[in-house]
Design an enzyme around this catalytic site. Sequence first.
Site, short mmCIF file in Angstrom:
data_model
loop_
_atom_site.label_atom_id
_atom_site.label_comp_id
_atom_site.label_asym_id
_atom_site.label_seq_id
_atom_site.Cartn_x
_atom_site.Cartn_y
_atom_site.Cartn_z
N GLY A 1 0.77 -1.24 0.00
CA GLY A 1 0.00 0.00 0.00
C GLY A 1 0.80 1.29 0.00
O GLY A 1 0.23 2.35 -0.22
N GLU B 1 4.74 -6.14 3.05
CA GLU B 1 4.49 -6.92 1.82
C GLU B 1 4.36 -5.96 0.66
O GLU B 1 3.35 -5.94 -0.04
CB GLU B 1 3.17 -7.70 1.93
N GLY C 1 4.70 -4.25 -2.88
CA GLY C 1 4.87 -4.65 -4.26
C GLY C 1 5.23 -3.42 -5.09
O GLY C 1 6.35 -3.23 -5.57
N ARG C 2 4.25 -2.52 -5.18
CA ARG C 2 4.41 -1.31 -5.99
C ARG C 2 5.65 -0.51 -5.59
O ARG C 2 6.43 -0.10 -6.44
CB ARG C 2 3.16 -0.45 -5.81
N ARG D 1 -3.34 -1.00 -16.46
CA ARG D 1 -3.77 -0.02 -15.46
C ARG D 1 -4.49 1.20 -16.04
O ARG D 1 -5.52 1.61 -15.49
CB ARG D 1 -2.58 0.41 -14.59
N TYR E 1 -8.13 1.36 -14.48
CA TYR E 1 -8.36 2.35 -13.43
C TYR E 1 -8.32 3.79 -13.94
O TYR E 1 -8.38 4.72 -13.14
CB TYR E 1 -7.26 2.25 -12.35
N CYS F 1 -9.50 -3.90 -29.71
CA CYS F 1 -10.83 -3.44 -30.12
C CYS F 1 -11.63 -3.06 -28.88
O CYS F 1 -12.67 -3.65 -28.56
CB CYS F 1 -11.54 -4.52 -30.93
N GLU F 2 -11.09 -2.12 -28.15
CA GLU F 2 -11.68 -1.60 -26.92
C GLU F 2 -11.27 -0.15 -26.88
O GLU F 2 -10.07 0.15 -26.94
CB GLU F 2 -11.05 -2.28 -25.68
C1 PLP Z 1 -1.39 -6.72 -3.65
C2 PLP Z 1 -0.96 -7.05 -2.27
C3 PLP Z 1 0.20 -6.51 -1.74
C4 PLP Z 1 1.06 -5.50 -2.47
O1 PLP Z 1 0.39 -4.32 -2.66
P1 PLP Z 1 1.15 -3.03 -3.24
O2 PLP Z 1 0.07 -2.03 -3.36
O3 PLP Z 1 1.71 -3.43 -4.54
O4 PLP Z 1 2.19 -2.65 -2.27
C5 PLP Z 1 0.56 -6.90 -0.47
N1 PLP Z 1 -0.17 -7.79 0.24
C6 PLP Z 1 -1.29 -8.33 -0.24
C7 PLP Z 1 -2.04 -9.31 0.58
C8 PLP Z 1 -1.74 -7.98 -1.50
O5 PLP Z 1 -2.86 -8.50 -1.98
#
Ligand code: PLP
Length: 418
Positions: free
Chosen positions: A235, A277, A279-280, A315, A319, A346-347
């Site tokens: 997040g 956790e 990701g982004r 994305r 979004y 085709c969107e």
């Molecule tokens: C998608 C997700 C993340 C990573 O989210 P980011 O926004 O990319 O940091 C972490 N934990 C869980 C359980 C997720 O589903």
Amino acid sequence: MKTPFVTLEQLQAITAQYPTPFHLYDEKGIRENARRLRAAFAWNPGFKEYFAVKATPNPAILKILREEGCGTDCSSLTELMMSDRCGFQGSEIMFSSNDTPAEEFVLADRLGATINLDDFTHIDFLQETIGHIPQKISCRYNPGGTFSIGASKEGFQVMDNPGEAKYGFTRAQLTEGFRKLKAMGAKCFGIHAFLASNTLSNEYYPTLAGILFQTAVELKEETGCEITFINLSGGVGVPYKPDQPANDIAAIGEGVRRKFEEILVPAGMGNVAIFTELGRFMLAPYGCLVTRATHEKHTYKEYIGVDACAANLMRPAMYGAYHHITVMGKENAPCDHKYDVTGSLCENNDKFAIDRMLPKIDKGDLLVIHDTGAHGFSMGYNYNGRLRSAEVLLQSDGSTRLIRRAETPDDYFATLIW
Ligand SMILES: *Cc1c(COP(=O)(O)O)cnc(C)c1O
């Protein structure tokens, strides 16, 4: 101003070897950022980042992150399998899934992953599925209501409205769940929550930490369970737009430390490990989609057609997300042309940019679409029979390495029964 991590010269050499479109990743940037994260949480001896595999599921990326001390956060069978094959073992793997198929709990348990339960009913389901309750277990908390710290418009569509989100235990279920798990043999416990996506605020993690730390103190009092880790999940966002301020991970780590000192330490819980956790935050800025202008069209609007499409980066279509575009070699040219930059699906939502002011684009120009390192390639799909692109790693020494080949028609046809 956003600057690509490659120069036009480098890209010309790379595209001579790998045809566009492809996703390109910056090893040096990935490593430096991972080190900044570790430094920000160095005050917590148990700290570990479990990279959310779904953001960028590629073994080369996972191995780089493992070298930087990260584990993986998996949410599916294939993500668990990939983590295993990349050498992640036991407590290096977090399994945070929802609506979980039985076979995934079986594999997670066999790998010794830490299982993060999404729901109260999953306690019995897990017991029935694997025949026991692991000694170490985690539960995902959903406090309900709304949560608005650092929320972006796009983030709101992804998350930010816990009361409407399908994830997690209610507060009452957490207490009941911990008691039940303890009675079934669990010894050490963790809690997890993910309340907002792509936050641009140094306050998100500290605020979430405050909620989770307080909840942990209560849960310990109510249930007597030993809480050994608290997982702040993902997040933490990145500035997709050039005028947005970036998060300061050092300030975020310090904000979490203050809540830790304020809430956990006085409760005698100063040995709790902090997990993330992300990701982004780990990958988005260190990947880009490289594409070439192939057509221009002049009708009611000015269109530039490129050789990538929403199947390579969903994305914007999904979004309305902004991704900055650099027209390589024209960085200093005036942005005096208004374009829709489109792919070939085709969107009509297959547009990387709408009414974007850019320098005059000529056929053959190379375009860098920024910040595609997370939730970019991985959200790809095969609509219109479009094929997934290659992924290329720009290594720390400046050389490049193909880390996923492009799909061919044979891949597309491979699952069909004629
Ligand atoms: C998608 C997700 C993340 C990573 O989210 P980011 O926004 O990319 O940091 C972490 N934990 C869980 C359980 C997720 O589903």
